[in-house]
Motif scaffolding. Structure first.
Motif, mmCIF file in Angstrom:
data_model
loop_
_atom_site.group_PDB
_atom_site.id
_atom_site.type_symbol
_atom_site.label_atom_id
_atom_site.label_comp_id
_atom_site.label_asym_id
_atom_site.label_seq_id
_atom_site.Cartn_x
_atom_site.Cartn_y
_atom_site.Cartn_z
ATOM 1 N N THR A 101 0.822 -1.216 0.000
ATOM 2 C CA THR A 101 0.000 0.000 0.000
ATOM 3 C C THR A 101 0.850 1.258 0.000
ATOM 4 O O THR A 101 0.518 2.238 -0.678
ATOM 5 N N LEU A 102 1.949 1.260 0.755
ATOM 6 C CA LEU A 102 2.825 2.431 0.786
ATOM 7 C C LEU A 102 3.402 2.703 -0.592
ATOM 8 O O LEU A 102 3.502 3.862 -1.029
ATOM 9 N N ALA A 103 3.759 1.643 -1.314
ATOM 10 C CA ALA A 103 4.296 1.815 -2.667
ATOM 11 C C ALA A 103 3.236 2.334 -3.623
ATOM 12 O O ALA A 103 3.486 3.225 -4.443
ATOM 13 N N GLN A 104 2.033 1.796 -3.528
ATOM 14 C CA GLN A 104 0.984 2.119 -4.496
ATOM 15 C C GLN A 104 0.361 3.488 -4.272
ATOM 16 O O GLN A 104 -0.113 4.105 -5.231
ATOM 17 N N THR A 105 0.357 3.969 -3.035
ATOM 18 C CA THR A 105 -0.355 5.214 -2.763
ATOM 19 C C THR A 105 0.551 6.419 -2.543
ATOM 20 O O THR A 105 0.116 7.547 -2.751
ATOM 21 N N PRO A 243 -4.814 3.429 6.718
ATOM 22 C CA PRO A 243 -3.749 4.417 6.908
ATOM 23 C C PRO A 243 -4.202 5.794 6.446
ATOM 24 O O PRO A 243 -4.904 5.927 5.437
ATOM 25 N N ASP A 244 -3.766 6.822 7.158
ATOM 26 C CA ASP A 244 -4.191 8.178 6.816
ATOM 27 C C ASP A 244 -3.774 8.579 5.404
ATOM 28 O O ASP A 244 -4.506 9.290 4.702
ATOM 29 N N TYR A 245 -2.593 8.083 4.961
ATOM 30 C CA TYR A 245 -2.119 8.505 3.643
ATOM 31 C C TYR A 245 -2.984 7.964 2.505
ATOM 32 O O TYR A 245 -2.908 8.449 1.383
ATOM 33 N N MET A 246 -3.817 6.970 2.793
ATOM 34 C CA MET A 246 -4.717 6.442 1.767
ATOM 35 C C MET A 246 -6.003 7.241 1.658
ATOM 36 O O MET A 246 -6.717 7.139 0.657
ATOM 37 N N CYS A 247 -6.310 8.021 2.691
ATOM 38 C CA CYS A 247 -7.658 8.587 2.805
ATOM 39 C C CYS A 247 -7.747 10.073 2.504
ATOM 40 O O CYS A 247 -8.851 10.641 2.574
ATOM 41 N N CYS A 248 -6.635 10.724 2.202
ATOM 42 C CA CYS A 248 -6.655 12.182 2.032
ATOM 43 C C CYS A 248 -7.694 12.621 1.006
ATOM 44 O O CYS A 248 -8.568 13.451 1.300
ATOM 45 N N ASP A 249 -7.609 12.096 -0.200
ATOM 46 C CA ASP A 249 -8.525 12.524 -1.267
ATOM 47 C C ASP A 249 -9.971 12.160 -0.944
ATOM 48 O O ASP A 249 -10.893 12.953 -1.192
ATOM 49 N N SER A 250 -10.166 10.970 -0.402
ATOM 50 C CA SER A 250 -11.530 10.531 -0.107
ATOM 51 C C SER A 250 -12.169 11.368 0.987
ATOM 52 O O SER A 250 -13.373 11.664 0.945
ATOM 53 N N LEU A 251 -11.395 11.784 1.983
ATOM 54 C CA LEU A 251 -11.931 12.638 3.034
ATOM 55 C C LEU A 251 -12.224 14.036 2.510
ATOM 56 O O LEU A 251 -13.254 14.640 2.846
ATOM 57 N N GLN A 252 -11.338 14.550 1.670
ATOM 58 C CA GLN A 252 -11.552 15.888 1.126
ATOM 59 C C GLN A 252 -12.756 15.941 0.196
ATOM 60 O O GLN A 252 -13.492 16.931 0.167
ATOM 61 N N GLY A 254 -15.338 13.948 0.428
ATOM 62 C CA GLY A 254 -16.549 13.553 1.133
ATOM 63 C C GLY A 254 -16.966 12.111 0.894
ATOM 64 O O GLY A 254 -18.008 11.685 1.401
ATOM 65 N N ARG A 255 -16.159 11.344 0.158
ATOM 66 C CA ARG A 255 -16.491 9.928 -0.043
ATOM 67 C C ARG A 255 -16.367 9.150 1.259
ATOM 68 O O ARG A 255 -17.029 8.140 1.456
ATOM 69 N N LEU A 256 -15.503 9.640 2.133
ATOM 70 C CA LEU A 256 -15.329 9.040 3.449
ATOM 71 C C LEU A 256 -15.414 10.123 4.517
ATOM 72 O O LEU A 256 -15.101 11.299 4.259
ATOM 73 N N VAL A 257 -15.803 9.715 5.726
ATOM 74 C CA VAL A 257 -15.742 10.601 6.885
ATOM 75 C C VAL A 257 -15.066 9.841 8.021
ATOM 76 O O VAL A 257 -15.085 8.609 8.058
ATOM 77 N N ARG A 258 -14.478 10.606 8.930
ATOM 78 C CA ARG A 258 -13.839 9.972 10.081
ATOM 79 C C ARG A 258 -14.889 9.560 11.098
ATOM 80 O O ARG A 258 -15.891 10.251 11.308
ATOM 81 N N VAL A 259 -14.651 8.455 11.732
ATOM 82 C CA VAL A 259 -15.501 7.945 12.806
ATOM 83 C C VAL A 259 -14.693 8.023 14.099
ATOM 84 O O VAL A 259 -13.541 7.559 14.156
ATOM 85 N N LEU A 260 -15.258 8.628 15.117
ATOM 86 C CA LEU A 260 -14.560 8.775 16.395
ATOM 87 C C LEU A 260 -13.142 9.327 16.201
ATOM 88 O O LEU A 260 -12.147 8.642 16.462
ATOM 89 N N PRO A 261 -13.017 10.571 15.739
ATOM 90 C CA PRO A 261 -11.687 11.119 15.433
ATOM 91 C C PRO A 261 -10.705 11.084 16.596
ATOM 92 O O PRO A 261 -9.491 11.099 16.365
ATOM 93 N N GLN A 262 -11.198 11.045 17.824
ATOM 94 C CA GLN A 262 -10.297 11.050 18.972
ATOM 95 C C GLN A 262 -9.776 9.649 19.329
ATOM 96 O O GLN A 262 -8.960 9.506 20.233
ATOM 97 N N TRP A 263 -10.262 8.647 18.626
ATOM 98 C CA TRP A 263 -9.845 7.268 18.900
ATOM 99 C C TRP A 263 -9.162 6.678 17.656
ATOM 100 O O TRP A 263 -9.676 6.815 16.553
ATOM 101 N N ALA A 264 -8.019 6.019 17.877
ATOM 102 C CA ALA A 264 -7.272 5.438 16.748
ATOM 103 C C ALA A 264 -6.253 4.435 17.266
ATOM 104 O O ALA A 264 -5.872 4.470 18.446
ATOM 105 N N HIS A 299 3.145 12.788 1.929
ATOM 106 C CA HIS A 299 2.417 12.127 3.004
ATOM 107 C C HIS A 299 1.885 13.168 3.982
ATOM 108 O O HIS A 299 2.332 13.267 5.121
ATOM 109 N N PRO A 300 0.952 14.009 3.540
ATOM 110 C CA PRO A 300 0.421 15.034 4.447
ATOM 111 C C PRO A 300 -0.379 14.401 5.568
ATOM 112 O O PRO A 300 -1.098 13.432 5.366
ATOM 113 N N ARG A 301 -0.240 14.942 6.758
ATOM 114 C CA ARG A 301 -0.984 14.427 7.897
ATOM 115 C C ARG A 301 -2.409 14.984 7.866
ATOM 116 O O ARG A 301 -2.649 16.104 7.450
ATOM 117 N N ILE A 302 -3.343 14.196 8.315
ATOM 118 C CA ILE A 302 -4.759 14.590 8.301
ATOM 119 C C ILE A 302 -5.122 15.171 9.665
ATOM 120 O O ILE A 302 -4.770 14.608 10.682
#
Length: 302
Positions: A101-105, A243-252, A254-264, A299-302
């Motif tokens: 995944t790290l290689a592909q994304t 992994p956060d690096y997979m979700c940047c575009d999807s979160l921006q 709106g295809r995905l949303v975070r669930v319980l952002p304070q828990w990980a 690898h921007p942090r979310i």
């Protein structure tokens, strides 16, 4: 074989016109230099220099020998220059292993940019989730993402960054259930996971104030590939940890949303593992520096 250093000393004596000048340049006593040339003549069985109190000249044999000594010295200097150039300019084959995944994304872009910057380097990447041993498997650099560095302790480790995993879901999926207010509410949602034992899986989540909780769930969808899981999460199959690096575009988007952002889960440490710093080829050294430089950009942090 004759001592090649004596051939260099002989060349210095001739080119500087005498033993005293050559000795000063070489930083050695004239008497010692004279003994070295005498030994060389004895080994060759010929006289190379005609010495008088006021002059020094070459014998016919010395003239022939000098040409070969000069050629040898020039080749030696060229060899040193070539090695110095190799040490400065990355070149040759670089072998790297990298999680799928790290290689592909993320790192496929970094790999390409590294090759464009250093056109004399060839890159061979083993894209695999297995634990690659740099020595046993013959790779220059093994890239890993782990929550601990303990399994890399027998090698040199270079930390490159962190990868946080986050709980995400399709917003339409969440709209069909009661709001998720804490980890205990996850049990009533459909989930996805990379593995399950007897139909069950477990997430270890860490939250505010150092709290931690184990969430047992029954994933509806199990896949050993994170990209496959991501697609399932985006299509509304269930909640998943990615992994956060997979979700940047999807979160921006709106295809995905975070669930319980304070828990990980605990973050993973992105690091490079290699056998030794001693004698490290320029291609390897520049690659490690390039990763440290470029990974924060890709690898921007979310």
């Amino acid at each position: 074989m004759h001592d090649l250093n004596d051939m260099v000393l002989f060349t210095e004596v001739v080119q500087r016109g005498g033993f005293s000048a050559a000795a000063r340049h070489l930083g050695m006593p004239p008497s010692r230099l004279s003994r070295r040339i005498n030994r060389l003549e004895t080994e060759l069985g010929v006289r190379l220099l005609q010495r008088t109190t006021r002059s020094l000249s070459l014998t016919p044999a010395g003239e022939v020998f000098l040409r070969h000594c000069q050629a040898m010295r020039d080749e030696a200097e060229a060899a040193h220059a070539a090695v110095a150039q190799v040490q400065q300019e990355p070149r040759g084959l670089l072998r790297v292993s990298c999680p799928v995944t790290l290689a592909q994304t993320v790192l496929h872009q970094v790999f390409a940019q590294y090759l464009l910057r250093y056109p004399q380097v060839d890159l061979e990447v083993e894209v695999s989730n297995r634990v690659v041993d740099p020595v046993v498997d013959g790779v220059d650099v093994a890239l890993r993402v782990r929550s601990t560095l303990s399994d890399s302790a027998s090698y040199i480790v270079k930390r490159l960054g962190e990868s946080s995993s986050i709980l995400v879901a399709d917003p339409a999926l969440l709209a069909r259930f009661e709001p998720v207010r804490g980890p205990g509410d996850l049990a009533r949602l459909p989930t996805v996971g990379m593995s399950a034992r007897q139909g069950q899986a477990e997430w270890q989540l860490h939250g505010p104030g150092g709290a931690s909780v184990n969430v047992t769930h029954r994933p509806r969808y199990v896949a050993t590939d994170l990209l496959t899981l991501q697609q399932g999460v985006e299509l509304g199959v269930g909640v998943g940890i990615l992994p956060d690096y997979m979700c940047c575009d999807s979160l921006q988007s709106g295809r995905l949303v975070r669930v319980l952002p304070q828990w990980a889960p605990l973050p993973g440490i992105i690091h490079a593992v290699f056998a030794s710093r001693r004698g490290m080829a320029p291609a390897v050294r520049r690659f490690l520096d390039f990763l440290a430089e470029q990974l924060p950009v890709h690898h921007p942090r979310i």
